[in-house]
Enzyme design. Structure first.
Site, short mmCIF file in Angstrom:
data_model
loop_
_atom_site.label_atom_id
_atom_site.label_comp_id
_atom_site.label_asym_id
_atom_site.label_seq_id
_atom_site.Cartn_x
_atom_site.Cartn_y
_atom_site.Cartn_z
N TYR A 72 28.61 47.56 54.07
CA TYR A 72 28.36 46.26 53.45
C TYR A 72 27.26 45.54 54.24
O TYR A 72 27.42 44.45 54.73
CB TYR A 72 29.67 45.45 53.42
CG TYR A 72 29.73 44.44 52.30
CD1 TYR A 72 29.87 44.85 50.98
CD2 TYR A 72 29.62 43.07 52.57
CE1 TYR A 72 29.92 43.92 49.95
CE2 TYR A 72 29.67 42.14 51.54
CZ TYR A 72 29.82 42.57 50.24
OH TYR A 72 29.87 41.65 49.21
N GLY A 73 26.11 46.25 54.39
CA GLY A 73 25.00 45.71 55.16
C GLY A 73 24.04 44.97 54.27
O GLY A 73 24.21 43.78 53.98
N VAL A 74 22.98 45.66 53.82
CA VAL A 74 21.98 45.03 52.96
C VAL A 74 22.14 45.51 51.51
O VAL A 74 22.29 44.71 50.58
CB VAL A 74 20.54 45.31 53.47
CG1 VAL A 74 19.53 44.55 52.61
CG2 VAL A 74 20.39 44.89 54.93
N GLN A 75 22.13 46.85 51.30
CA GLN A 75 22.31 47.37 49.94
C GLN A 75 23.76 47.22 49.47
O GLN A 75 24.01 46.98 48.28
CB GLN A 75 21.92 48.85 49.86
CG GLN A 75 20.44 49.10 49.67
CD GLN A 75 19.89 48.54 48.37
OE1 GLN A 75 20.48 48.69 47.32
NE2 GLN A 75 18.75 47.89 48.48
N HIS A 82 19.09 56.79 48.98
CA HIS A 82 17.92 57.30 49.71
C HIS A 82 18.06 58.82 49.76
O HIS A 82 19.18 59.34 49.83
CB HIS A 82 17.95 56.71 51.12
CG HIS A 82 16.63 56.68 51.83
ND1 HIS A 82 15.44 57.03 51.25
CD2 HIS A 82 16.32 56.30 53.10
CE1 HIS A 82 14.46 56.87 52.13
NE2 HIS A 82 14.96 56.43 53.26
N ASP A 94 9.29 56.82 49.95
CA ASP A 94 9.90 55.61 50.50
C ASP A 94 9.49 55.39 51.96
O ASP A 94 9.10 54.29 52.36
CB ASP A 94 11.43 55.69 50.38
CG ASP A 94 12.09 54.36 50.68
OD1 ASP A 94 12.19 53.53 49.76
OD2 ASP A 94 12.50 54.14 51.84
N GLU A 99 -2.06 32.20 51.42
CA GLU A 99 -2.69 32.24 50.10
C GLU A 99 -2.29 33.51 49.34
O GLU A 99 -2.07 33.50 48.14
CB GLU A 99 -4.22 32.17 50.24
CG GLU A 99 -4.90 32.31 48.89
CD GLU A 99 -6.40 32.08 48.91
OE1 GLU A 99 -6.91 31.47 49.87
OE2 GLU A 99 -7.07 32.53 47.95
N SER A 112 -13.60 33.41 41.84
CA SER A 112 -15.01 32.99 41.79
C SER A 112 -15.91 34.22 41.77
O SER A 112 -15.52 35.31 42.24
CB SER A 112 -15.35 32.15 43.02
OG SER A 112 -15.31 32.98 44.18
#
Ligand SMILES: NC(=O)c1ccc[n+]([C@@H]2O[C@H](COP(=O)([O-])OP(=O)(O)OC[C@H]3O[C@@H](n4cnc5c(N)ncnc54)[C@H](O)[C@@H]3O)[C@@H](O)[C@H]2O)c1
Ligand SMILES: CC(C)(O)[C@@H](O)C(=O)O
Ligand SMILES: [Mg+2]
Ligand SMILES: [Mg+2]
Length: 349
Positions: free
Chosen positions: A38-41, A124, A208, A248, A270
């Protein structure tokens, strides 16, 4: 499966129109999806599946921050949140979402629980492709496939909540049940993918690893740093250097490139910028192409995976990582960035 023309090359993709959520729910109605890690993914995929009406449970080490995070996210101990081994036993589809290095350590426990007909799901191609380094060799009587969201788990969840969807690739390594394809596509839709494109495990991990070391994170930071340093050495202020290098790009130009493509951006700046960008982009391409070739070689020969596994398994891994992250965080460029971000009107109280 829809065939689409990508710049003259035909590819198969799966869209939500042809494989709607109702179909995914039907395919997965008798499955228990165990999200391990239950980390990031893990949170992104587990929460999206839960909100999509899929029977999902989480397997996580007790007494960890992420166990508490799963509770805060509404998973209930003993009902939908379990110690890893219990979740492995209960799950019919095991979503193996530990960090790639941690997957090696836990593999014997996972393997033991992969009874015939279950499915092993990755996000992965790492563990399988580099199995000489990872030792991850699944039994022949289980399905093995991947859905790899092409972005962070954080964006997977955010975009889902906004009614959008991150693109994912999918691949089948082993079809033991004859149902691997409908299972993997159903999962791809259930985790919130916008659309799915076909790949194989090796191509997924090679592209990846190249992407994240290259234009997505490694190369872009390198180019930012090089331009920022040149501007600073020529007497420009930090705010001017940061605005002209990063702010920017992320605030004004990249959203437009995301909407319309770089070709449109070149046609809608431009004439001065247009002339210069047209003159200079090929020089940057030619200067960096050798580095990208070196990078791809390092990925393909297994050097990158080895380095990742080796460094992740050191006992002082976290301390060393923190030193490197601190260097980036405390660099003048990203400190200037912090001030610039605070000045955005939407960030002012
Ligand atoms: N991070 C991303 O956004 C992302 C994007 C696409 C694919 N992926 C892939 O998804 C998979 C999961 O990556 P992640 O970044 O979410 O992982 P992560 O680094 O966030 O770790 C996930 C979980 O592993 C647990 N863990 C770590 N070491 C452990 C151990 N020794 N024993 C038990 N649990 C342990 C942690 O507690 C955490 O809950 C990987 O294969 C990764 O390549 C990640
Ligand atoms: C989010 C990324 C960079 O796309 C992923 O590949 C990862 O490894 O975290
Ligand atoms: Mg990656
Ligand atoms: Mg990636």
């Amino acid at each position: 499966m829809a065939k689409l023309n990508f710049g003259g090359v035909e590819e198969n993709v799966v869209t939500r129109e042809e494989f709607p959520l109702s179909k995914a729910q039907e395919v997965l109605k008798n499955e228990t999806i165990a999200v391990i890690g239950y980390g990031v993914q893990g949170p992104g995929q587990a929460l999206n599946q839960r909100d999509n009406g899929i029977n999902v449970i989480v397997g996580q080490r007790k007494n960890s921050k992420t166990w508490d995070k799963a509770i805060a996210d509404g998973f209930v101990p003993g009902e939908t949140l379990f110690e890893i081994e219990e979740a492995l036993q209960r799950g019919t589809i095991i979503c193996y979402l530990l960090s790639d290095a941690a997957q090696i350590e836990l593999w014997p426990t996972v393997k033991k629980n992969l009874t015939p007909g279950k499915a092993l799901y990755f996000s992965h191609g790492f563990g399988i492709t580099f199995n000489e380094q990872t030792g991850i060799v699944p039994p022949a009587d289980v399905d093995v496939f991947l859905v790899a969201p092409k972005g962070s788990g954080t964006s997977l969840r955010r975009m889902f909540l906004q009614g959008r969807g991150l693109n994912s690739s999918y691949a089948i390594y082993q079809d033991a049940t004859g149902k691997a394809k409908e299972r993997v596509i159903a999962l791809g839709i259930a985790v919130g993918s916008g659309y799915l494109f076909e790949t194989d495990f090796k191509k997924e991990v090679f592209s990846d690893l190249t992407g994240e070391r290259g234009t997505l994170m490694g190369a872009i930071q390198g180019i930012f740093a090089a331009q920022y340093d040149v501007l600073r050495s020529k007497g420009h202020s930090p705010s001017e250097a940061f605005n002209e290098t990063v702010e920017e790009l992320t605030q004004s130009l990249m959203p437009l490139v995301a909407e319309n493509g770089m070709d449109w951006m070149y046609a809608n700046c431009s004439t001065t910028a247009q002339r210069g960008a047209l003159d200079w982009w090929k020089k940057f391409r030619d200067a960096t192409a050798p580095v990208f070739n070196e990078l791809y070689e390092s990925v393909a020969t297994g050097q990158e995976s080895k380095r990742s596994i080796d460094s992740n398994s050191k006992t002082d891994y976290r301390e060393k990582l923190e030193v490197e992250l601190k260097e980036l965080r405390e660099s003048e460029m990203w400190q200037a960035g912090k001030t610039v971000r605070s000045l955005r009107p939407e960030n002012q109280k």
